[in-house]
Design a protein around this motif. Structure first.
Motif, PDB file in Angstrom:
ATOM      1  N   HIS A   1      23.271  72.068  42.277  1.00 29.32           N
ATOM      2  CA  HIS A   1      24.432  72.236  41.841  1.00 29.32           C
ATOM      3  C   HIS A   1      26.499  71.560  42.090  1.00 29.32           C
ATOM      4  N   SER A   2      25.543  71.347  42.968  1.00 25.09           N
ATOM      5  CA  SER A   2      26.921  70.460  43.980  1.00 25.09           C
ATOM      6  C   SER A   2      26.840  68.698  43.568  1.00 25.09           C
ATOM      7  N   GLU A   3      28.146  68.300  42.944  1.00 25.12           N
ATOM      8  CA  GLU A   3      28.215  66.947  42.693  1.00 25.12           C
ATOM      9  C   GLU A   3      28.389  66.397  43.717  1.00 25.12           C
ATOM     10  N   GLU A   4      28.000  66.668  45.265  1.00 22.30           N
ATOM     11  CA  GLU A   4      28.523  65.606  46.430  1.00 22.30           C
ATOM     12  C   GLU A   4      27.593  66.015  47.049  1.00 22.30           C
ATOM     13  N   SER A   5      26.403  65.628  47.020  1.00 24.65           N
ATOM     14  CA  SER A   5      25.037  66.679  48.604  1.00 24.65           C
ATOM     15  C   SER A   5      25.366  65.719  49.820  1.00 24.65           C
ATOM     16  N   LYS A   6      26.417  64.938  49.967  1.00 24.16           N
ATOM     17  CA  LYS A   6      26.325  63.718  50.463  1.00 24.16           C
ATOM     18  C   LYS A   6      26.189  64.493  52.050  1.00 24.16           C
ATOM     19  N   SER A   7      27.674  65.330  51.386  1.00 23.38           N
ATOM     20  CA  SER A   7      28.794  66.059  52.766  1.00 23.38           C
ATOM     21  C   SER A   7      28.700  67.430  53.074  1.00 23.38           C
ATOM     22  N   GLN A   8      27.173  67.438  52.727  1.00 22.16           N
ATOM     23  CA  GLN A   8      26.556  69.083  52.680  1.00 22.16           C
ATOM     24  C   GLN A   8      25.960  68.824  54.335  1.00 22.16           C
ATOM     25  N   VAL A   9      25.828  69.969  54.939  1.00 20.75           N
ATOM     26  CA  VAL A   9      24.899  70.123  55.875  1.00 20.75           C
ATOM     27  C   VAL A   9      25.148  71.792  55.949  1.00 20.75           C
ATOM     28  N   PHE A  10      23.788  71.710  56.070  1.00 20.34           N
ATOM     29  CA  PHE A  10      23.145  73.509  56.260  1.00 20.34           C
ATOM     30  C   PHE A  10      22.153  74.060  57.719  1.00 20.34           C
ATOM     31  N   HIS A  11      23.132  74.635  58.281  1.00 19.31           N
ATOM     32  CA  HIS A  11      23.075  75.303  59.192  1.00 19.31           C
ATOM     33  C   HIS A  11      21.482  76.561  58.926  1.00 19.31           C
TER      34      HIS A  11
END
Length: 602
Positions: free
Chosen positions: A327-337
């Motif tokens: 559901h994210s418009e820009e997944s490139k900036s997402q970091v999951f820990h």
């Protein structure tokens, strides 16, 4: 007394006939005084010692209810019995005493059990009353049981138990009749035989093939026993004894059921344990795994959107990440820990290496490798997940006298280590592993929290004032709403400035006078640590209750950005609420090889 064929009866004859009828009725009424005195004696016998010296024992509240039922049956039917006795007294002599004893015996059993009846035994298909009322919000197991009911596999066993119940009630009275030694012996043998069979059998297939004949023999013996006048006091004594034993057995099974239910919802299912073990074995079997060290520079980049998940469940954390990315418009900036314990670390590592989530980056962190002074490894591994509380309180603004119960999900102790774990990050979004994301969360990073530390959805149906029994003697604003974990945006820079971790540790160590659980101290410390520091998110951001509340509106579910399955009925469990499971399952790759091998079909 003569009657004319044309329609007249002589007046003297008519008067003689009326006088005779009045005289007979008068004699009948007088003859009823002795039986009525006997009935009143039986009625009073429920409250006083019986003539043979039997003194009723003190019963619990359930036993008192049973006694009240018997008295109600007496009051309801005394007039009917009186009229019947008037019409049949001269024909049945004292046989009516036996029939009356049988009637109250049948009525008491039938009145206290709407599933099984002694006379004309009936069993509801599936062992569940279709009219059973289940509490919608917090009686979750009741509804789950109705949805997953099966055909009864012990109908004959239950029938035999009912026959045994009746036979035991009549046996003492029959045994006192010298002329019925043969029937006494027959009843005793049948009782012993059924007791032996039932001690070895729980379902119908456990019974021997000839059980039908044994049941018929017992039924024939019971019919014979019912044909003899019996002493109501003996039947009453036996019924009391049997009821007490049944009550104790029911309480035992109720406690056992509650324990097994809690065990089922708190223990990792066999299939998920299989998945974790297979992934771990596969991790060590792989000779070379390129874990993309080039992504390491993103782990501490404060310009990216960092999401933190505490979890020891591979599937749950995968669904959280997948639904967020989708559901994210820009997944490139997402970091999951993903922060987990050592036992599940390698399984998590391999899973997120094998599965990609668009352009998002996933880091798996072994919490037990951190050099943290606050926790030892043994304690740390059990305190990763948010703590869920089922709190009960009385709302004085409500006219109802019953206590209210709500579920609260609060940070665990390990959550308060976030500023130390991520020293270079200024903001993080914390996601519980029992959520599903339905909308883009990027707007959270643009919120101006105005100096607040924790952006959370507040639970204003529960204020701190209502939780006074949990809060102790601390100073706090009673009108402040409780907050929920699940979706939280944390300003770590402000957190460090106020040193909230130190404040939490101090509050957690404060134990009020008397016994208090660690969980209660944790709840109080969490709520007080963020007092006046909660930035209230709009309620549309997160909807809680999908793990316990059957009554959520479908439209409300569709509008929520995050669905929170707080409660016992997690979507990966068989106990999960079926109509909410589909929102979780659609973000799970059910074609994965390891899921098939472990027979995982949520």
């Amino acid at each position: 007394m003569k009657g004319g064929g044309g329609g007249g009866v002589s007046v003297p004859g008519k008067r003689r006939w009326r006088g005779l009828v009045i005289g007979v009725l008068f004699l009948v009424i007088l003859s009823m005084l002795v039986p009525l005195a006997f009935l009143l004696g039986v009625h009073n016998g429920f409250h006083s010692p019986n003539p043979d010296g039997y003194v009723p024992v003190q019963h619990s509240s359930v036993s008192v209810s049973f006694l009240t039922l018997l008295l109600d049956l007496w009051d309801a039917h005394v007039l009917a019995i009186f009229l019947i006795l008037m019409s049949s007294y001269f024909f049945s002599s004292f046989n009516w005493i036996s029939e009356w004893c049988l009637y109250i015996t049948k009525s008491s059993v039938q009145g206290t059990n709407n599933v099984a009846k002694v006379e004309g035994t009936e069993y509801v298909k599936g062992g569940i009353d279709e009219n059973e009322n289940c509490e919608l919000k917090f009686g979750s197991y009741c509804l789950w049981r109705k949805e997953h009911r099966e055909d009864m596999k012990d109908s004959m066993v239950k029938k035999l138990k009912d026959q045994l119940f009746v036979a035991r009630a009549y046996y003492p009275s029959i045994a006192k009749l010298p002329s019925q030694s043969k029937l006494t012996r027959e009843l005793r043998q049948n009782i012993q035989e059924l007791e032996r069979l039932l001690s070895e059998s729980a379902t119908d297939p456990d019974l021997p093939p000839e059980i039908g004949k044994k049941s018929q023999k017992m039924e024939a013996a019971i019919v014979k026993a019912k044909s003899f006048p019996v002493d109501c006091n003996n039947v009453d004594k036996k019924l009391r004894q049997i009821f007490d034993l049944t009550e104790d057995e029911a309480n035992f099974h109720m406690k056992q059921s509650a324990f097994l239910y809690q065990l089922a919802v708190q223990t990792m299912p066999k299939s998920l344990h299989c998945l974790s073990m297979k992934l771990t074995v596969e991790y060590f079997k792989s000779t070379s795994l390129d874990m993309e060290p080039s992504q390491a520079n993103k782990y501490s980049d404060p310009l990216l959107h960092h999401y933190v998940i505490f979890s020891n469940n591979v599937l749950a954390s995968s669904v959280v990440i997948n639904s967020t990315v989708m559901h994210s418009e820009e997944s490139k900036s997402q970091v999951f820990h993903v922060l987990t314990d050592e036992q599940n670390y390698f399984a998590m590592k391999l899973w997120f290496f094998r599965n990609s989530f668009k352009e998002a980056t996933v880091q798996v962190v072994n919490m037990e490798k951190f050099s943290l002074d606050y926790h030892d490894k043994a304690t740390l591994s059990h305190m990763l997940l948010p703590v869920e509380f089922r709190v009960s309180f009385h709302n004085f603004d409500d006219s109802s006298t019953q206590d209210r119960t709500q579920y609260l999900s609060i940070f665990s102790d390990v959550h308060y280590l976030l500023p130390e774990i991520f020293p270079s990050l200024k903001k993080v979004v914390v996601l519980d592993d029992d959520i599903v994301v339905q909308k883009d969360l990027s707007a959270l990073w643009n919120l101006d929290m105005g100096g607040k530390v924790n952006g959370a959805v507040q639970f204003c149906s529960v204020t701190l004032g209502l939780l006074k029994s949990y809060m102790g003697e601390n100073n706090f604003d009673k009108k402040i709403c409780a907050w929920m974990s699940g979706l939280n945006i944390l300003d770590l820079a402000r957190w460090r400035e106020l040193d909230l971790t130190k404040s939490y540790r101090k509050l957690a160590r404060e134990v009020s006078v008397g016994e208090e659980s660690i969980e209660a101290a944790s709840l109080r410390a969490s709520l007080l640590t963020f007092q006046d520091l909660i930035y209230a998110l709009d309620g549309v951001w997160a909807l809680s209750g999908l793990g316990h509340n059957y009554g959520l509106d479908i439209q409300t579910i569709k509008k929520a950005a995050v669905l929170h399955y707080n409660g016992n009925m997690k979507p990966w469990l068989d106990l999960g609420i079926p109509r909410y499971k589909r929102h979780w399952k659609k973000f799970l790759n059910q074609e994965d090889q390891f899921l098939s091998e472990c027979n995982i079909h949520p």
